[in-house]
Design a protein around this motif. Structure first.
Motif, PDB file in Angstrom:
ATOM      1  N   ASP A 113      70.987 -41.464  86.752  1.00 13.08           N
ATOM      2  CA  ASP A 113      72.371 -41.851  87.040  1.00 13.08           C
ATOM      3  C   ASP A 113      72.463 -42.676  88.314  1.00 13.08           C
ATOM      4  O   ASP A 113      73.147 -43.694  88.371  1.00 13.08           O
ATOM      5  CB  ASP A 113      73.243 -40.601  87.208  1.00 13.08           C
ATOM      6  N   SER A 114      71.769 -42.225  89.350  1.00  9.63           N
ATOM      7  CA  SER A 114      71.925 -42.884  90.651  1.00  9.63           C
ATOM      8  C   SER A 114      71.112 -44.181  90.749  1.00  9.63           C
ATOM      9  O   SER A 114      71.263 -44.913  91.718  1.00  9.63           O
ATOM     10  CB  SER A 114      71.527 -41.928  91.779  1.00  9.63           C
TER      11      SER A 114
ATOM     12  N   GLU B  21      76.498 -25.612  81.842  1.00 10.36           N
ATOM     13  CA  GLU B  21      75.469 -26.629  81.615  1.00 10.36           C
ATOM     14  C   GLU B  21      75.838 -27.428  80.384  1.00 10.36           C
ATOM     15  O   GLU B  21      76.377 -26.876  79.420  1.00 10.36           O
ATOM     16  CB  GLU B  21      74.098 -25.968  81.415  1.00 10.36           C
TER      17      GLU B  21
ATOM     18  N   HIS C  98      78.772 -32.189  88.504  1.00 15.40           N
ATOM     19  CA  HIS C  98      77.306 -32.159  88.362  1.00 15.40           C
ATOM     20  C   HIS C  98      76.677 -32.863  89.557  1.00 15.40           C
ATOM     21  O   HIS C  98      77.389 -33.426  90.417  1.00 15.40           O
ATOM     22  CB  HIS C  98      76.883 -32.774  87.029  1.00 15.40           C
ATOM     23  N   GLY C  99      75.355 -32.867  89.613  1.00 21.63           N
ATOM     24  CA  GLY C  99      74.656 -33.391  90.787  1.00 21.63           C
ATOM     25  C   GLY C  99      75.059 -34.791  91.182  1.00 21.63           C
ATOM     26  O   GLY C  99      75.415 -35.045  92.346  1.00 21.63           O
ATOM     27  N   TYR C 100      75.034 -35.705  90.212  1.00 25.05           N
ATOM     28  CA  TYR C 100      75.377 -37.089  90.543  1.00 25.05           C
ATOM     29  C   TYR C 100      76.839 -37.203  90.964  1.00 25.05           C
ATOM     30  O   TYR C 100      77.185 -37.983  91.850  1.00 25.05           O
ATOM     31  CB  TYR C 100      75.071 -37.995  89.352  1.00 25.05           C
TER      32      TYR C 100
ATOM     33  N   LEU D  33      65.936 -35.336  87.001  1.00 24.39           N
ATOM     34  CA  LEU D  33      65.729 -36.562  86.221  1.00 24.39           C
ATOM     35  C   LEU D  33      67.075 -37.201  85.868  1.00 24.39           C
ATOM     36  O   LEU D  33      67.269 -38.418  86.044  1.00 24.39           O
ATOM     37  CB  LEU D  33      64.946 -36.231  84.943  1.00 24.39           C
ATOM     38  N   THR D  34      67.994 -36.379  85.383  1.00 29.34           N
ATOM     39  CA  THR D  34      69.322 -36.896  85.026  1.00 29.34           C
ATOM     40  C   THR D  34      69.995 -37.547  86.226  1.00 29.34           C
ATOM     41  O   THR D  34      70.535 -38.657  86.137  1.00 29.34           O
ATOM     42  CB  THR D  34      70.211 -35.739  84.502  1.00 29.34           C
ATOM     43  N   THR D  35      69.928 -36.868  87.358  1.00 33.32           N
ATOM     44  CA  THR D  35      70.579 -37.395  88.565  1.00 33.32           C
ATOM     45  C   THR D  35      69.894 -38.675  89.047  1.00 33.32           C
ATOM     46  O   THR D  35      70.559 -39.626  89.475  1.00 33.32           O
ATOM     47  CB  THR D  35      70.561 -36.326  89.675  1.00 33.32           C
TER      48      THR D  35
ATOM     49  N   ARG E   5      70.104 -35.217  78.037  1.00 33.57           N
ATOM     50  CA  ARG E   5      70.008 -35.079  79.502  1.00 33.57           C
ATOM     51  C   ARG E   5      70.782 -33.842  79.945  1.00 33.57           C
ATOM     52  O   ARG E   5      71.938 -33.656  79.552  1.00 33.57           O
ATOM     53  CB  ARG E   5      70.593 -36.311  80.206  1.00 33.57           C
ATOM     54  N   LEU E   6      70.129 -33.057  80.784  1.00 32.74           N
ATOM     55  CA  LEU E   6      70.757 -31.819  81.251  1.00 32.74           C
ATOM     56  C   LEU E   6      71.689 -32.105  82.431  1.00 32.74           C
ATOM     57  O   LEU E   6      71.292 -32.739  83.411  1.00 32.74           O
ATOM     58  CB  LEU E   6      69.671 -30.824  81.701  1.00 32.74           C
ATOM     59  N   ARG E   7      72.909 -31.632  82.291  1.00 29.01           N
ATOM     60  CA  ARG E   7      73.850 -31.717  83.418  1.00 29.01           C
ATOM     61  C   ARG E   7      74.320 -30.301  83.737  1.00 29.01           C
ATOM     62  O   ARG E   7      74.843 -29.614  82.864  1.00 29.01           O
ATOM     63  CB  ARG E   7      75.055 -32.581  83.068  1.00 29.01           C
ATOM     64  N   ARG E   8      74.121 -29.922  84.963  1.00 30.72           N
ATOM     65  CA  ARG E   8      74.556 -28.592  85.400  1.00 30.72           C
ATOM     66  C   ARG E   8      75.736 -28.786  86.350  1.00 30.72           C
ATOM     67  O   ARG E   8      75.630 -29.521  87.344  1.00 30.72           O
ATOM     68  CB  ARG E   8      73.385 -27.906  86.109  1.00 30.72           C
TER      69      ARG E   8
ATOM     70  N   TYR F 157      78.443 -27.529  89.103  1.00 33.41           N
ATOM     71  CA  TYR F 157      78.559 -26.549  90.188  1.00 33.41           C
ATOM     72  C   TYR F 157      80.024 -26.441  90.612  1.00 33.41           C
ATOM     73  O   TYR F 157      80.753 -27.438  90.597  1.00 33.41           O
ATOM     74  CB  TYR F 157      77.709 -26.977  91.395  1.00 33.41           C
TER      75      TYR F 157
ATOM     76  N   GLU G 163      63.667 -26.840  84.092  1.00 34.50           N
ATOM     77  CA  GLU G 163      65.108 -27.145  84.061  1.00 34.50           C
ATOM     78  C   GLU G 163      65.535 -27.932  85.282  1.00 34.50           C
ATOM     79  O   GLU G 163      66.335 -28.856  85.186  1.00 34.50           O
ATOM     80  CB  GLU G 163      65.903 -25.842  83.964  1.00 34.50           C
TER      81      GLU G 163
ATOM     82  N   GLU H  54      64.483 -31.461  84.841  1.00 35.76           N
ATOM     83  CA  GLU H  54      65.384 -32.182  83.939  1.00 35.76           C
ATOM     84  C   GLU H  54      66.671 -32.562  84.660  1.00 35.76           C
ATOM     85  O   GLU H  54      67.209 -33.650  84.490  1.00 35.76           O
ATOM     86  CB  GLU H  54      65.719 -31.301  82.723  1.00 35.76           C
ATOM     87  N   GLU H  55      67.155 -31.643  85.473  1.00 41.45           N
ATOM     88  CA  GLU H  55      68.391 -31.890  86.221  1.00 41.45           C
ATOM     89  C   GLU H  55      68.197 -33.033  87.220  1.00 41.45           C
ATOM     90  O   GLU H  55      69.044 -33.925  87.347  1.00 41.45           O
ATOM     91  CB  GLU H  55      68.775 -30.594  86.959  1.00 41.45           C
TER      92      GLU H  55
END
Lengths: 106, 273
Positions: free
Chosen positions: B29-30, A59, A18-20, B24-26, A65-68, A70, B18, B21-22
């Motif tokens: 987290d960071s 997803e 995911h992004g993070y 926001l999550t990141t 919290r949405l996690r997508r 990749y 969406e 939201e994505e």
């Protein structure tokens, strides 16, 4: 291919993230030299998805919290492989020249 | 305000729910363990979110940065216009004319300065035209057409407002030609956006620079050196606002040239940063 793109593709080479996760992996891969910000990361991911090098795998919604996630596509793996070969070839040439000049590469 | 609330506010910069939201999550987290997101993160999210909201091209595409720059230019131009409007309106009310019959003129003058002053009109036209060119070159044809129509509406408004100021003779043939030229130009520009979008994918960027340079030279020559005699007749009726509308040609050419030149020299971005 610029270094952040190379690192993003590398971060996705072994598993979907995911992004993070991508941000953390890029920082680790570059030993802290490259730090991606969230806006920059998603702009890059959008472009890579548009170019077919990266795809959304799934997803998840955890704690609302949405996690997508990749993943690297086949085309992405090919592009990364070619870029790796190119960089390695350049590095070989540089090392050879340095040895010829009497400088020992670190 | 909690970290989540602050991050949520930042993520609202993105138009897509969406994606917001994505992000926001990141962001959460960071920035875990912090009371506020890092300034660099906040700036980065705002920048990319606003770029997406302004309808610019996705960052990283060939003309993405040009589109972003043009969109920002439009916003800045509108802000300048708004500030000018407030200042002029405030001044009109602070020093009201003695004769009540002068009030409409005072107000119109304010409107005129905002919508019809040469510099302001050129600024708006340049910004809108830049955005239209960039949008077309990036393949966003609908947005480009909308911008062209907005620019034409601005030109028409300028014309109408100017005519309402002071004493103006009856509608002249020169003014008629001006209106016809504006209409034809608008239709052509709308039709050409599709062609520009297609050509942007096929024609090398340096060709764009050359074509834009040639267009700029011709347009500036026509507008600067032959406007009254060639376009509006010899009666001298065309005054400031008409010149402002006339310079739409010039202001279309300038941003087109700049857009093309920037696109020609800016290296294709691999990622947004």
């Amino acid at each position: 291919m610029q270094e952040p793109t190379f690192l993003i593709l590398t971060a996705l080479a072994d598993e979907a993230r995911h992004g993070y996760g991508v941000m953390q992996e890029v920082t680790a891969l570059s030993a802290g030299r490259v730090t991606l910000r969230p806006g920059t990361l998603y702009a890059a991911l959008d472009r890579l998805v548009a170019e077919g090098l990266v795809a959304v795998e799934r997803e998840e919604v955890v704690a609302s919290r949405l996690r997508r996630y990749y993943r690297l596509t086949g085309a992405g793996a090919t592009a990364l492989s070619e870029e790796s070969e190119r960089l390695a070839a350049n590095a070989r040439v540089a090392r050879r020249r340095l040895r010829k000049a009497g400088v020992t590469p670190a | 305000m909690t970290l989540e609330r602050r991050c949520r506010l930042l993520a609202r910069a993105y138009p897509d729910r969406e994606r917001a939201e994505e992000v926001l999550t990141t962001l959460l987290d960071s920035n875990e363990g912090r009371r506020s997101p890092r300034v660099a993160d906040a700036f980065d999210v705002l920048r990319h979110g606003l770029a997406a909201r302004l309808g610019s091209t996705p960052a990283g595409t060939r003309y993405g940065r040009v589109g972003d720059a043009a969109s920002v230019a439009v916003v800045l131009a509108l802000l300048v216009q708004a500030a000018t409007a407030v200042a002029i309106a405030a001044n009109a009310f602070r020093r009201p004319p003695k004769d009540p019959w002068d009030w409409p003129d005072q107000i119109y003058t304010g409107v005129y300065y905002v919508t019809g002053h040469q510099v302001a009109a050129a600024l708006i036209a340049a910004a809108v035209a830049s955005a239209a060119c960039a949008a077309a070159m990036a393949g966003r044809v609908a947005l480009a057409r909308l911008l062209v129509l907005a620019a034409a509406a601005g030109g028409a408004a300028t014309f109408l407002v100017e005519r309402s100021l002071g004493e103006r003779p009856s509608f002249t043939s020169g003014q008629g030609r001006l209106v016809v030229a504006l209409g034809i130009g608008t239709v052509l520009a709308v039709l050409l956006t599709g062609a520009v979008a297609r050509a942007a994918r096929m024609v090398p960027r340096w060709w764009w620079a050359l074509a834009a340079g040639a267009a700029l030279a011709v347009a500036l020559y026509v507008v600067r050196y032959h406007p009254h005699e060639l376009l509006w007749g010899r009666t001298g009726v065309a005054l400031t606002a008409y010149a402002a509308v006339a310079t739409v040609l010039g202001t279309l050419a300038v941003p087109l040239a700049l857009t093309a030149l920037v696109a020609a020299v800016v290296r294709r971005p691999e990622v947004a940063d």
